[in-house]
Design an enzyme around this catalytic site. Structure first.
Site, PDB file in Angstrom:
ATOM      1  N   ASP A   1       0.867  -1.183   0.000  1.00 41.86           N
ATOM      2  CA  ASP A   1       0.000   0.000   0.000  1.00 41.86           C
ATOM      3  C   ASP A   1       0.901   1.229   0.000  1.00 41.86           C
ATOM      4  O   ASP A   1       2.029   1.170  -0.479  1.00 41.86           O
ATOM      5  CB  ASP A   1      -0.952  -0.038   1.193  1.00 41.86           C
ATOM      6  CG  ASP A   1      -2.276   0.667   0.916  1.00 41.86           C
ATOM      7  OD1 ASP A   1      -2.234   1.800   0.398  1.00 41.86           O
ATOM      8  OD2 ASP A   1      -3.347   0.100   1.198  1.00 41.86           O
TER       9      ASP A   1
ATOM     10  N   HIS B   1       2.204   1.812  -3.231  1.00 45.11           N
ATOM     11  CA  HIS B   1       1.268   2.714  -3.900  1.00 45.11           C
ATOM     12  C   HIS B   1       1.751   4.151  -3.887  1.00 45.11           C
ATOM     13  O   HIS B   1       0.966   5.064  -4.151  1.00 45.11           O
ATOM     14  CB  HIS B   1      -0.113   2.606  -3.250  1.00 45.11           C
ATOM     15  CG  HIS B   1      -0.775   1.281  -3.464  1.00 45.11           C
ATOM     16  ND1 HIS B   1      -2.075   1.010  -3.072  1.00 45.11           N
ATOM     17  CD2 HIS B   1      -0.321   0.137  -4.031  1.00 45.11           C
ATOM     18  CE1 HIS B   1      -2.393  -0.236  -3.387  1.00 45.11           C
ATOM     19  NE2 HIS B   1      -1.334  -0.795  -3.958  1.00 45.11           N
TER      20      HIS B   1
END
Length: 558
Positions: free
Chosen positions: A366, A389
């Site tokens: 993430d 991310h």
């Protein structure tokens, strides 16, 4: 006859006088030995003279400038012997037992008991510190080793109680150290190392490895954190050790929440080919883990927090979280988890101020760094991110909440093989503002979306359209370069509350030319200006201010 008696009487008087004189000399010698064992000097004499004290037998003749005896001499002046002709009879000689000791005995003549050899200090060699005592380090801090409190460190025995006991002891001592030694693997269940009554500046020295249990029973119905430090001042975690959350036992039951498929469209409409499926491991005894996933390491309500040197890997959810903290420093820190591990943020900030994150390597599933509501004065630099991310502000305003973020600087960052580069994401229906954000000196390599503002963020397939939004202003992008795989930039701002004061300077982004279609820059309701030409050209940025937008009320102020 009378004359003979008179002469005998005179003779006895002379004998008595001689004996008395001899005794007087001996007494004077005794007084010398008693009062002047140390060598006299003029300072003592002048002191006596100032105080008006009678100076004793050395001045009995009124001649203060002369000393009749030398008391510092090792041999005393012998008594004056009587004339040979007038020697007393042998029975009148005083017995030797009454003769006093020599008047000037040196200090070495004192009994040995007064200066035992064991009291003599032993000098250490110059510039060499003595070795630390047991229970102390070289700086003199009190050290509490978890092994001394019963920890086995074999990777299978439950060492939770030993860690709790070590913390209970260290909590009472300022600047104490909890030592987790190298070459051990400690199986530790959920723990809260909590204040607020602990002393300040405690150090958690982590050189070994701490692993989380994979038995569902160890987690009850579910916990939000595994290792937690709360309400502390000056807490430091440092060392070369590892915190391993054994997250694979959780990931198999977790959906991917940060879904950007609406922004990323592969050529064939499918996921990437030749991508190996994640290798899950089962929890102990094959049971299902709780649905609530814990953060590996969390700090709450603490001041002056430092994390350095350690590695956190395979967390069930966030790796490192700071909540309601002030004065945070993270450096020389590592996060390591697979890129497909769901919702495993590297560093997560919420309601925290004065935060410095630098010189760290973060790879996760993430956001490498996630900055949430309530954060201000955040400085992130010299970070390597990937997989992951990217570095994100948000998502903010979920469930119509108010979010406030300000004064954020992200610079000198390398992002490789990440979903996003630098991103701001907000939910529809939120309130509050994001302002004063600087992204500069960002190097991207094979990043899907290097620059993103998304005010329609949604972690589900569809979200309800709403008429309020978190206001975005003063967002600056400078010197961002590298390669992308989908779209160089995506600005999707609110119809009701457009983005304002967005600036672009020295943007150089080129397509990687791989599996994806290459899209042009996208802008919607984004107002700002180009300070230099960009690659590719950005023609969708609106100049000036929006003609009409929702008037900000008190609920929007931060």
């Amino acid at each position: 006859m009378v004359g003979f008696r008179f002469n005998k009487f005179i003779f006895l008087i002379i004998i008595v006088l001689l004996f008395w004189c001899s005794h007087m000399e001996t007494c004077k010698a005794g007084r010398v030995g008693k009062h002047w064992r140390h060598s006299p000097n003029t300072a003592f004499a002048s002191l006596y003279k100032k105080k008006g004290i009678k100076q004793g037998p050395y001045h009995h003749n009124g001649k203060s400038g002369k000393w009749p005896h030398k008391p510092h001499s090792p041999k005393p002046q012998p008594p004056v012997p009587p004339p040979p002709a007038l020697s007393p009879p042998p029975q009148l000689v005083p017995p030797p037992a009454i003769v006093p000791p020599p008047p000037a005995s040196p200090p070495s003549a004192a009994p040995p008991a007064l200066s035992p050899p064991s009291c003599t200090p032993i000098e250490s060699p110059p510039n060499i510190s003595p070795p630390p005592k047991k229970g102390e380090n070289a700086l003199g801090s009190t050290v509490y080793d978890v092994v001394d409190f019963g920890a086995k460190g074999d990777g299978t025995s439950d060492d939770t109680k030993a860690f709790v006991a070590a913390w209970a002891a260290a909590c009472k001592v300022e600047a104490s150290v909890i030592n987790v030694p190298a070459d051990y693997v400690f199986l530790v269940g959920p723990i809260s190392f909590s204040g607020p009554y602990c002393q300040h500046n405690i150090v958690f020295q982590l050189d070994g490895k701490i692993v989380a249990p994979t038995r569902p029973s160890a987690w009850g119905s579910g916990l939000l954190q595994w290792l937690e430090f709360t309400k502390l001042v000056g807490i430091t975690i440092k060392g070369s050790g590892i915190i391993d959350g054994n997250g694979a036992a959780w990931w198999q039951y977790s959906p991917l929440e940060d879904d950007q498929s609406r922004l990323i469209i592969p050529i064939n409409g499918t996921l990437e080919q030749n991508h190996p499926p994640p290798q899950w491991i089962s929890s102990s005894l094959g049971s299902k883990m709780p649905s609530i996933k814990p953060t590996a390491l969390r700090f709450y309500g603490s001041f002056n927090v430092t994390v350095t040197g350690i590695t956190i890997q395979n967390s069930p959810q966030c790796h490192l979280k700071f909540d309601n903290c002030m004065g945070v420093a993270v450096y020389n820190f590592s996060v390591s988890s697979p890129g497909d591990s769901p919702n495993t943020d590297g560093i997560h900030l919420q309601n925290s101020k004065e935060v410095l994150i630098r010189s760290s390597n973060i790879g996760c599933g993430d956001d490498c760094v996630s900055i949430q509501t309530g954060c201000t004065n955040i400085y992130v630099h010299n970070i390597k991110c990937g997989p992951g991310h990217g570095i994100s502000i948000g998502g903010l305003g979920k469930d119509n909440t108010k979010a406030c973020v300000s004064n954020v600087t992200v610079r000198d960052v390398i992002l490789q093989n990440t979903m996003n580069g630098v991103r701001i994401k907000t939910w529809q229906g939120g309130l509050g503002s994001v302002q004063g954000v600087q992204f500069s000196n960002i190097q991207v390599s094979e990043v899907q979306l290097p620059i993103v503002i998304d005010q329609y963020y949604c972690d589900k397939r569809s979200c309800k359209n709403q008429t309020t939004a978190v206001a975005l202003s003063g967002i600056n992008y400078e010197n961002i370069s590298g390669t992308y795989t989908v779209k160089p930039m995506h600005f999707a701002c609110s119809d009701i509350l457009p983005c304002t004061d967005v600036t672009l300077t020295d943007i150089q982004l080129k397509p990687q030319q791989e599996r994806y279609h290459m899209y042009d820059p996208y802008c919607w309701q984004t107002f700002g200006k180009l300070l230099t030409p960009t690659v590719p050209p950005v023609e969708c940025l609106l100049v000036g201010k929006p003609l009409s937008s929702r008037i900000l009320g008190d609920e929007d102020s931060c």
